[in-house]
Scaffold this motif. Sequence first.
Motif, mmCIF file in Angstrom:
data_model
loop_
_atom_site.group_PDB
_atom_site.id
_atom_site.type_symbol
_atom_site.label_atom_id
_atom_site.label_comp_id
_atom_site.label_asym_id
_atom_site.label_seq_id
_atom_site.Cartn_x
_atom_site.Cartn_y
_atom_site.Cartn_z
ATOM 1 N N ILE A 208 0.805 -1.206 0.000
ATOM 2 C CA ILE A 208 0.000 0.000 0.000
ATOM 3 C C ILE A 208 0.846 1.268 0.000
ATOM 4 N N PRO A 209 1.856 1.405 0.908
ATOM 5 C CA PRO A 209 2.540 2.686 1.045
ATOM 6 C C PRO A 209 3.417 3.027 -0.153
ATOM 7 N N LYS A 210 3.638 4.342 -0.360
ATOM 8 C CA LYS A 210 4.554 4.811 -1.384
ATOM 9 C C LYS A 210 5.426 5.919 -0.800
ATOM 10 N N VAL A 211 6.691 5.892 -1.129
ATOM 11 C CA VAL A 211 7.627 6.918 -0.694
ATOM 12 C C VAL A 211 8.353 7.422 -1.931
ATOM 13 N N ASP A 212 8.284 8.742 -2.191
ATOM 14 C CA ASP A 212 8.927 9.345 -3.364
ATOM 15 C C ASP A 212 8.518 8.627 -4.645
ATOM 16 N N ASN A 213 7.219 8.305 -4.723
ATOM 17 C CA ASN A 213 6.641 7.671 -5.900
ATOM 18 C C ASN A 213 7.197 6.271 -6.177
ATOM 19 N N GLN A 214 7.902 5.708 -5.215
ATOM 20 C CA GLN A 214 8.402 4.350 -5.374
ATOM 21 C C GLN A 214 7.614 3.426 -4.449
ATOM 22 N N SER A 215 7.082 2.352 -4.994
ATOM 23 C CA SER A 215 6.325 1.410 -4.178
ATOM 24 C C SER A 215 7.262 0.703 -3.209
ATOM 25 N N VAL A 216 6.830 0.589 -1.946
ATOM 26 C CA VAL A 216 7.649 -0.031 -0.914
ATOM 27 C C VAL A 216 6.766 -0.896 -0.023
ATOM 28 N N ILE A 217 7.406 -1.751 0.742
ATOM 29 C CA ILE A 217 6.714 -2.571 1.726
ATOM 30 C C ILE A 217 7.387 -2.382 3.081
ATOM 31 N N LEU A 218 6.670 -2.662 4.144
ATOM 32 C CA LEU A 218 7.216 -2.567 5.499
ATOM 33 C C LEU A 218 7.633 -3.952 5.958
ATOM 34 N N VAL A 219 8.896 -4.094 6.346
ATOM 35 C CA VAL A 219 9.428 -5.382 6.773
ATOM 36 C C VAL A 219 10.195 -5.210 8.079
ATOM 37 N N ALA A 220 10.413 -6.302 8.768
ATOM 38 C CA ALA A 220 11.226 -6.279 9.977
ATOM 39 C C ALA A 220 12.700 -6.225 9.610
ATOM 40 N N ASP A 221 13.469 -5.496 10.408
ATOM 41 C CA ASP A 221 14.930 -5.553 10.300
ATOM 42 C C ASP A 221 15.345 -6.806 11.070
ATOM 43 N N ARG A 222 15.335 -7.925 10.372
ATOM 44 C CA ARG A 222 15.413 -9.225 11.035
ATOM 45 C C ARG A 222 16.716 -9.445 11.803
ATOM 46 N N ALA A 223 17.847 -9.104 11.199
ATOM 47 C CA ALA A 223 19.123 -9.323 11.881
ATOM 48 C C ALA A 223 19.212 -8.476 13.150
ATOM 49 N N PHE A 224 18.840 -7.200 13.037
ATOM 50 C CA PHE A 224 18.857 -6.283 14.187
ATOM 51 C C PHE A 224 17.915 -6.773 15.282
ATOM 52 N N ASN A 225 16.684 -7.103 14.915
ATOM 53 C CA ASN A 225 15.681 -7.511 15.887
ATOM 54 C C ASN A 225 16.062 -8.801 16.602
ATOM 55 N N SER A 226 16.486 -9.787 15.828
ATOM 56 C CA SER A 226 16.803 -11.090 16.417
ATOM 57 C C SER A 226 18.017 -11.027 17.328
ATOM 58 N N LEU A 227 19.003 -10.216 16.955
ATOM 59 C CA LEU A 227 20.186 -10.080 17.803
ATOM 60 C C LEU A 227 19.807 -9.461 19.143
ATOM 61 N N ASN A 228 18.995 -8.393 19.126
ATOM 62 C CA ASN A 228 18.569 -7.763 20.379
ATOM 63 C C ASN A 228 17.734 -8.709 21.226
ATOM 64 N N LEU A 229 16.858 -9.448 20.574
ATOM 65 C CA LEU A 229 16.004 -10.394 21.273
ATOM 66 C C LEU A 229 16.813 -11.500 21.926
ATOM 67 N N ALA A 230 17.744 -12.064 21.178
ATOM 68 C CA ALA A 230 18.562 -13.151 21.709
ATOM 69 C C ALA A 230 19.389 -12.693 22.904
ATOM 70 N N ARG A 231 19.952 -11.497 22.800
ATOM 71 C CA ARG A 231 20.781 -11.016 23.908
ATOM 72 C C ARG A 231 19.944 -10.655 25.128
#
Length: 265
Positions: free
Chosen positions: A114-137
């Motif tokens: 749905i969202p668009k930024v600067d007329n470019q179609s984009v999707i919202l995703v998790a920053d998986r490496a960042f999130n999982s590292l913080n969670l694990a620690r």
Amino acid sequence: MLAMRSIWSFCLIVLFLLSGSGKATAGELSQRLAHFPQWEKLTSVQPASGDLIYPNWMAGSWQVTSTLVDLVAPLAPDIVTPGFEGNRQQLNQPVSFLVRFVLEKPSITGLKFIPKVDNQSVILVADRAFNSLNLARAYLGDKAVLSTKVDPDSPNRQITFLRGERQLISIVTARNTETTSDGKFITTEVFQQLFKGGSRPYFNSVESTTAYQKLAQSSPAILADQVTAVYLSPQDPDYFIANSRPVALYRYRLEFFPAKLSTTP
């Protein structure tokens, strides 16, 4: 040495960072949560493909507080999973960690967005490496967790590298989502986990159903209700006795607060 129950707790809560796209029959997932702990194995899921898409209102950085609020062993005392009794010590004990969700261009055609930024179609995703590292620690300690890595060819495959040459490999195999009339975003996913580095590899199959709700002018800003169901793998001698029923159920309360990030480099 890393305690098995700590590893197991981390294995369970890591699921909420991997929720994603798909479509479920209207009302099916919300009914599943409402019927806790009366669960059977979910069958109406689709093979996991492509990146994992979140609603726009989850964008940004969040301080998450996760609290185990209930746990059930439906087939006890005949079948109880390793670490279940030890996990009672986690009951009502909040754990906090930082996560973030970012916009990026979809890498696979055919995805809905749905969202668009600067007329470019984009999707919202998790920053998986960042999130999982913080969670694990947060669960295991800074020194116990070396790094996390997401497969560059598949966002559904992730490896967490632990001290002592141990690894936790998580592979999402199927998922579905649902949006309710009151605005909740609900996702179910099924994945395989392999813990390597102990006396013998430990394998299981897990399903997680999570309902995210945006709260208007409230703190926390997002509230989530998550139930994680553990199923025996076909290699387990009690697999046919369980007959596709979950052998452990864990219910979590997840609270998302806007993160106050330092501007110091």
